[in-house]
Design an enzyme around this catalytic site. Structure first.
Site, PDB file in Angstrom:
ATOM      1  N   HIS A  41      -2.468   7.120   4.221  1.00  0.00           N
ATOM      2  CA  HIS A  41      -1.397   6.131   4.471  1.00  0.00           C
ATOM      3  C   HIS A  41      -0.010   6.562   3.999  1.00  0.00           C
ATOM      4  O   HIS A  41       0.807   5.738   3.585  1.00  0.00           O
ATOM      5  CB  HIS A  41      -1.758   4.770   3.843  1.00  0.00           C
ATOM      6  CG  HIS A  41      -1.215   3.633   4.637  1.00  0.00           C
ATOM      7  ND1 HIS A  41      -1.213   2.316   4.210  1.00  0.00           N
ATOM      8  CD2 HIS A  41      -0.618   3.619   5.856  1.00  0.00           C
ATOM      9  CE1 HIS A  41      -0.667   1.559   5.119  1.00  0.00           C
ATOM     10  NE2 HIS A  41      -0.294   2.313   6.127  1.00  0.00           N
TER      11      HIS A  41
ATOM     12  N   CYS B 205       0.772  -1.230   0.000  1.00  0.00           N
ATOM     13  CA  CYS B 205       0.000   0.000   0.000  1.00  0.00           C
ATOM     14  C   CYS B 205       0.814   1.298   0.000  1.00  0.00           C
ATOM     15  O   CYS B 205       0.740   2.087  -0.933  1.00  0.00           O
ATOM     16  CB  CYS B 205      -0.873  -0.084   1.231  1.00  0.00           C
ATOM     17  SG  CYS B 205      -1.942   1.275   1.409  1.00  0.00           S
TER      18      CYS B 205
END
Ligand SMILES: *[C@@H]1O[C@H](CO)[C@@H](O)[C@H](O)[C@H]1NC(C)=O
Ligand SMILES: *[C@@H]1O[C@H](CO)[C@@H](O)[C@H](O)[C@H]1NC(C)=O
Ligand SMILES: *[C@@H]1O[C@H](CO)[C@@H](O)[C@H](O)[C@H]1NC(C)=O
Ligand SMILES: *[C@@H]1O[C@H](CO)[C@@H](O)[C@H](O)[C@H]1NC(C)=O
Ligand SMILES: *[C@@H]1O[C@H](CO)[C@@H](O)[C@H](O)[C@H]1NC(C)=O
Length: 507
Positions: free
Chosen positions: A129, A73
């Site tokens: 993130h 990610c």
């Protein structure tokens, strides 16, 4: 005649002719799915979970058939938003855990920062993130005008808290903790917010909308895979509970893209919009964050450098495309989007930044040869991979799991599914590749499923690629990772995550 002092001006002139950006600049909508399986979308042959809205856009756009992302990610999102390689960013190692005080370097310039210079309104909806231990790392300090969503890796789809021993709420509206969405399903929330942003957009400005969906990532224990009951009911025919839940989650995502497309059309923005769809990495069919996604018949899954981890489902869709309804086989990396977008809007990149991404606009628009010959997948902790032309060198593997073909062991896919990818023959005299091998070589064009390790047949090429990989690794920024800091825990901050190392964290 030497009319032009420099080659740059000449290139600039050629580009401005090529892109025809008369009038206002195109809107850019980037939809990122999280942990989407390669074979689960209809446009890749998935026949168990209908994805009509996604398929419609893909089939009316350009499907990117040779498209790569990092295997997880944080590196993937960092490459998308900077046009740089995660190894140049020090983000090649794992992801940013919620209490870990590091993030994407503040000296990097992000896509929304570039686009703001050209008058764009910039919005992020969904997952960030890329760091949040101080406010300067968070989205509204990095070029986005607004954010609705979460800062970390995963949250519950309804309560938006992270769960576990040290969990808490991770849900933000700009820099404000947003408690009032408890009970609203993440994918619908984000989809509806995107629609609101489009419908209320002041069209005297172009818009960047980065819709980084939560779906179809696993949520919080004990039930990792949640979807509204009406969606679960659609998939009663799937007997496997986890796979049924995954199907429901993907189906919400697809509906939200139907809504998004309808809003673009209703608002009148569609004609001048470039829509990009990409996953952040392959589906976690095995191992952590498992969501029962399928990358079959590709090898490996999320968190591996096998094709199942890095070959991404992606397409571009726009009425501005010259070859809609086609498939591009040009090699592409997620970091290419930034240079490609800058080119598509008729601007040029600064010369003082070492972008890993290349401009793919000429290959997308005119099927010109791709400026990319290789993709550096990653090198970290003694494992890595590089693609060069048709070939891929793999230094296998930090762990001995996740190296197989999933879900061959536990078949979730529909009974009639025809593979979109055609594996070649498996040659039993060629070893399959394990961590005992110094490296392995695969011909991805003829062996996309990474059956046959041909390193012994092409030793010179294998050695050359290994040296390329090592050279890139030697030049990499060391991993920025820092260990978890207990001062981050929500128990100390009113039950929510926060910018805990700021002088005055949000409380
Ligand atoms: C930012 O600084 C790091 C070193 O801390 C360096 O490796 C990186 O290349 C820099 N980024 C840019 C865009 O110059
Ligand atoms: C977030 O910021 C945007 C842009 O400044 C603003 O329009 C919006 O109202 C803000 N949202 C909240 C909840 O403050
Ligand atoms: C969400 O609401 C539920 C039910 O009212 C409550 O138990 C839970 O603590 C709330 N979660 C958060 C993060 O506020
Ligand atoms: C689609 O739009 C409808 C109507 O606004 C809304 O109720 C629904 O939640 C949306 N669906 C998704 C999946 O976003
Ligand atoms: C299998 O690989 C060997 C080399 O180890 C080669 O000689 C042979 O021709 C291959 N067989 C097939 C069917 O490709």
């Amino acid at each position: 005649m030497i009319l032009f002092g420099s080659l740059n001006i000449l290139i600039w002139l050629l580009l401005s002719v090529a892109v025809e950006t008369e009038g206002s600049k195109p809107n850019i909508v980037i939809v990122m799915a999280d942990d989407l399986g390669y074979t689960d979308v209809g446009f890749h042959g998935g026949d168990e979970i209908p994805t009509p809205y996604i398929d419609n856009l893909a089939q009316g756009g350009i499907i990117l058939d040779n498209y790569y992302t990092p295997m997880i990610c944080t590196p993937s999102r960092a490459a998308l938003l900077t046009g740089r390689h995660p190894m140049q960013l020090g983000l090649q190692h794992s992801v940013i855990c919620a209490p870990c005080p590091f993030g994407l370097g503040l000296n990097e310039t992000l896509l929304p920062e570039f686009l703001k210079k050209y008058g764009y309104a910039t919005h992020i909806v969904g997952k960030w993130h890329l760091g949040s231990f101080t406010s300067e790392y968070t989205p509204t300090h990095r070029g986005f005008d607004s954010h609705l969503g979460f800062w970390g890796t995963r949250t519950d789809y309804f309560s938006h808290d992270t769960g576990g021993n040290h969990g808490g709420l991770d849900f933000w509206e700009n820099m404000t903790v947003a408690r009032e969405y408890n009970g609203s399903y993440g994918t619908e929330l984000f989809g509806n917010k995107a629609v609101d942003l489009i419908m209320s957009h002041d069209q005297s400005k172009p818009m960047l909308l980065y819709l980084a969906h939560q779906a179809v990532h696993a949520g919080k224990p004990p039930q990792l895979l949640k979807a509204p009951q009406e969606y679960l009911d659609r998939f009663k025919f799937i007997k496997h509970d986890g796979r049924r839940r995954y199907a429901a989650m993907l189906s919400v995502l697809d509906d939200s893209i139907g809504n998004l497309t309808a809003a673009l059309k209703k608002s009148g923005m569609y004609e001048n919009t470039i829509l990009i769809f990409t996953t952040d990495n392959g589906g976690p069919s095995a191992g952590f964050d498992g969501n029962y996604a399928s990358n079959w018949p590709l090898r490996g899954c999320k968190y591996t450098n096998w094709e199942g981890g890095v070959r991404g489902a992606a397409f571009i869709h726009s009425p501005l495309l010259k070859n809609p309804g086609t498939t591009s086989h040009h090699l592409m990396h997620i970091s290419d989007w930034l240079p490609t977008i800058i080119s598509a809007i008729g601007e040029t990149l600064p010369k003082d930044i070492d972008f890993y991404g290349v401009d793919q606009w000429p290959s997308i628009q005119f099927n010109a040869p791709s400026a990319r010959k290789e993709v550096m997948h990653n090198y970290d902790d003694g494992a890595g991979a590089i693609r060069y032309g048709d070939y891929k060198l793999v230094v296998c593997c930090t762990e001995n799991e996740r190296n197989g073909w999933y879900p061959e062991e536990h078949l979730y896919i529909g009974a009639n599914q025809k593979p979109y990818i055609h594996c070649g023959e498996r040659n039993s005299s060629l070893p399959s590749c394990t961590s005992a091998d110094k490296y392995c070589l695969f011909d991805i064009a003829s062996d996309p499923c990474e059956y046959n390790n041909i390193a012994s047949l092409m030793p010179d090429l294998a050695e050359k690629l290994y040296n390329k990989l090592m050279m890139f690794a030697d030049a990499a920024q060391p991993p920025r990772n820092k260990p978890a800091d207990p001062a981050a825990y929500p128990a100390l901050h009113n039950g929510h995550w926060t910018d805990w190392l700021d002088k005055h964290p949000v409380f």
